[in-house]
Write a protein that holds these residues in place. Structure first.
Motif, short mmCIF file in Angstrom:
data_model
loop_
_atom_site.label_atom_id
_atom_site.label_comp_id
_atom_site.label_asym_id
_atom_site.label_seq_id
_atom_site.Cartn_x
_atom_site.Cartn_y
_atom_site.Cartn_z
N MET A 2 0.84 -1.18 0.00
CA MET A 2 0.00 0.00 0.00
C MET A 2 0.88 1.24 0.00
O MET A 2 1.89 1.32 0.70
N ASN A 3 0.52 2.24 -0.77
CA ASN A 3 1.28 3.47 -0.88
C ASN A 3 0.95 4.43 0.27
O ASN A 3 -0.21 4.57 0.65
N PRO A 4 1.97 5.10 0.81
CA PRO A 4 1.75 6.00 1.95
C PRO A 4 1.12 7.34 1.51
O PRO A 4 1.07 7.66 0.33
N GLN A 5 0.70 8.12 2.49
CA GLN A 5 0.15 9.44 2.22
C GLN A 5 1.24 10.49 2.38
O GLN A 5 2.15 10.35 3.19
N CYS A 6 1.10 11.57 1.62
CA CYS A 6 2.04 12.69 1.67
C CYS A 6 1.86 13.43 3.01
O CYS A 6 0.74 13.68 3.45
N ALA A 7 2.98 13.78 3.61
CA ALA A 7 2.94 14.50 4.89
C ALA A 7 2.40 15.91 4.74
O ALA A 7 1.90 16.49 5.68
N ARG A 8 2.46 16.49 3.54
CA ARG A 8 2.00 17.86 3.32
C ARG A 8 0.54 17.90 2.87
O ARG A 8 -0.29 18.54 3.49
N CYS A 9 0.23 17.20 1.79
CA CYS A 9 -1.11 17.32 1.21
C CYS A 9 -2.07 16.20 1.59
O CYS A 9 -3.27 16.31 1.40
N GLY A 10 -1.52 15.10 2.09
CA GLY A 10 -2.37 13.99 2.53
C GLY A 10 -2.79 13.04 1.41
O GLY A 10 -3.48 12.06 1.68
N LYS A 11 -2.40 13.32 0.17
CA LYS A 11 -2.76 12.43 -0.94
C LYS A 11 -1.76 11.28 -1.02
O LYS A 11 -0.67 11.34 -0.44
N ILE A 12 -2.12 10.26 -1.78
CA ILE A 12 -1.26 9.08 -1.92
C ILE A 12 0.03 9.45 -2.67
O ILE A 12 0.00 10.17 -3.67
N VAL A 13 1.15 8.93 -2.17
CA VAL A 13 2.45 9.16 -2.80
C VAL A 13 2.86 7.88 -3.51
O VAL A 13 3.04 6.84 -2.88
N TYR A 14 3.01 7.95 -4.84
CA TYR A 14 3.42 6.80 -5.62
C TYR A 14 4.94 6.74 -5.67
O TYR A 14 5.63 7.76 -5.54
N PRO A 15 5.51 5.56 -5.85
CA PRO A 15 6.97 5.38 -5.79
C PRO A 15 7.77 6.29 -6.71
O PRO A 15 8.87 6.70 -6.37
N THR A 16 7.23 6.67 -7.85
CA THR A 16 8.00 7.50 -8.79
C THR A 16 8.13 8.95 -8.32
O THR A 16 9.00 9.67 -8.81
N GLU A 17 7.26 9.38 -7.42
CA GLU A 17 7.31 10.77 -6.95
C GLU A 17 7.57 10.87 -5.44
O GLU A 17 7.32 11.90 -4.84
N LYS A 18 8.08 9.80 -4.86
CA LYS A 18 8.21 9.73 -3.41
C LYS A 18 9.55 10.28 -2.92
O LYS A 18 10.60 10.00 -3.48
N VAL A 19 9.48 11.11 -1.86
CA VAL A 19 10.66 11.56 -1.12
C VAL A 19 10.46 11.08 0.30
O VAL A 19 9.47 11.41 0.94
N TYR A 62 6.78 10.63 4.32
CA TYR A 62 6.81 10.55 2.86
C TYR A 62 6.21 11.82 2.29
O TYR A 62 5.23 12.36 2.81
N TRP A 63 6.78 12.28 1.19
CA TRP A 63 6.35 13.53 0.57
C TRP A 63 6.30 13.37 -0.94
O TRP A 63 7.07 12.60 -1.52
N HIS A 64 5.44 14.12 -1.61
CA HIS A 64 5.57 14.29 -3.06
C HIS A 64 6.79 15.18 -3.28
O HIS A 64 7.09 16.03 -2.43
N LYS A 65 7.47 15.04 -4.39
CA LYS A 65 8.62 15.91 -4.66
C LYS A 65 8.22 17.37 -4.63
O LYS A 65 8.95 18.22 -4.11
N SER A 66 7.05 17.70 -5.17
CA SER A 66 6.61 19.10 -5.20
C SER A 66 6.11 19.58 -3.83
O SER A 66 6.06 20.77 -3.56
N CYS A 67 5.73 18.66 -2.95
CA CYS A 67 5.26 19.03 -1.61
C CYS A 67 6.41 19.18 -0.61
O CYS A 67 6.21 19.70 0.48
N PHE A 68 7.59 18.71 -1.00
CA PHE A 68 8.74 18.80 -0.11
C PHE A 68 9.39 20.16 -0.32
O PHE A 68 10.32 20.34 -1.08
N HIS A 69 8.84 21.17 0.36
CA HIS A 69 9.33 22.54 0.21
C HIS A 69 9.47 23.21 1.58
O HIS A 69 8.98 22.70 2.59
#
Length: 123
Positions: free
Chosen positions: A1-18, A24-31
């Motif tokens: 199961m894919n984790p949720q983004c710490a910033r936006c709360g949406k699912i973070v897929y492996p290709t965009e995961k930090v 876990y963060w989306h690359k664009s949410c890690f700011h």
């Protein structure tokens, strides 16, 4: 199961995961929390599990030391020791504060000029 983004709360897929700061963060949410500048693993600084850029990283502030009876006693003791040392140094060096200056031709010329100015002003 894919984790949720710490910033936006949406699912973070492996290709965009930090994965950073235990989250876990989306690359664009890690700011940066302040200026929202996008960060990466080399440019972020973590503070209280939140990412910051170098310019906005919170500065550590020191706390004030309370005036406990022990601290007041130590402060008073150090002031007394300091005063005793200054008095001892003063007594030891008393009378040594003056240095003899030789009359160089330049100093003699200045002295004559000052005397002439004094004589002109006195008239």
């Amino acid at each position: 199961m894919n984790p949720q983004c710490a910033r936006c709360g949406k699912i973070v897929y492996p290709t965009e995961k930090v994965n950073c700061l235990d989250k876990y963060w989306h690359k664009s949410c890690f700011h940066c929390e302040i200026c929202r500048m996008t960060l990466n693993m080399k440019t972020y600084k973590g503070y209280e599990k939140k990412p910051y850029c170098n310019a906005h990283y919170p500065k550590q502030q020191f706390t004030i030391v309370a005036d406990t009876p022990e601290n007041l006693r130590l402060k008073q003791q150090s002031e007394l020791q300091s005063q005793a040392k200054y008095k001892e140094d003063f007594e030891k060096n008393r009378g040594r504060g003056f240095s003899i200056v030789t009359d160089t031709p330049e100093l003699q010329r200045l002295k004559r000029t000052q005397e002439q100015i004094s004589n002109v002003c006195a008239d």
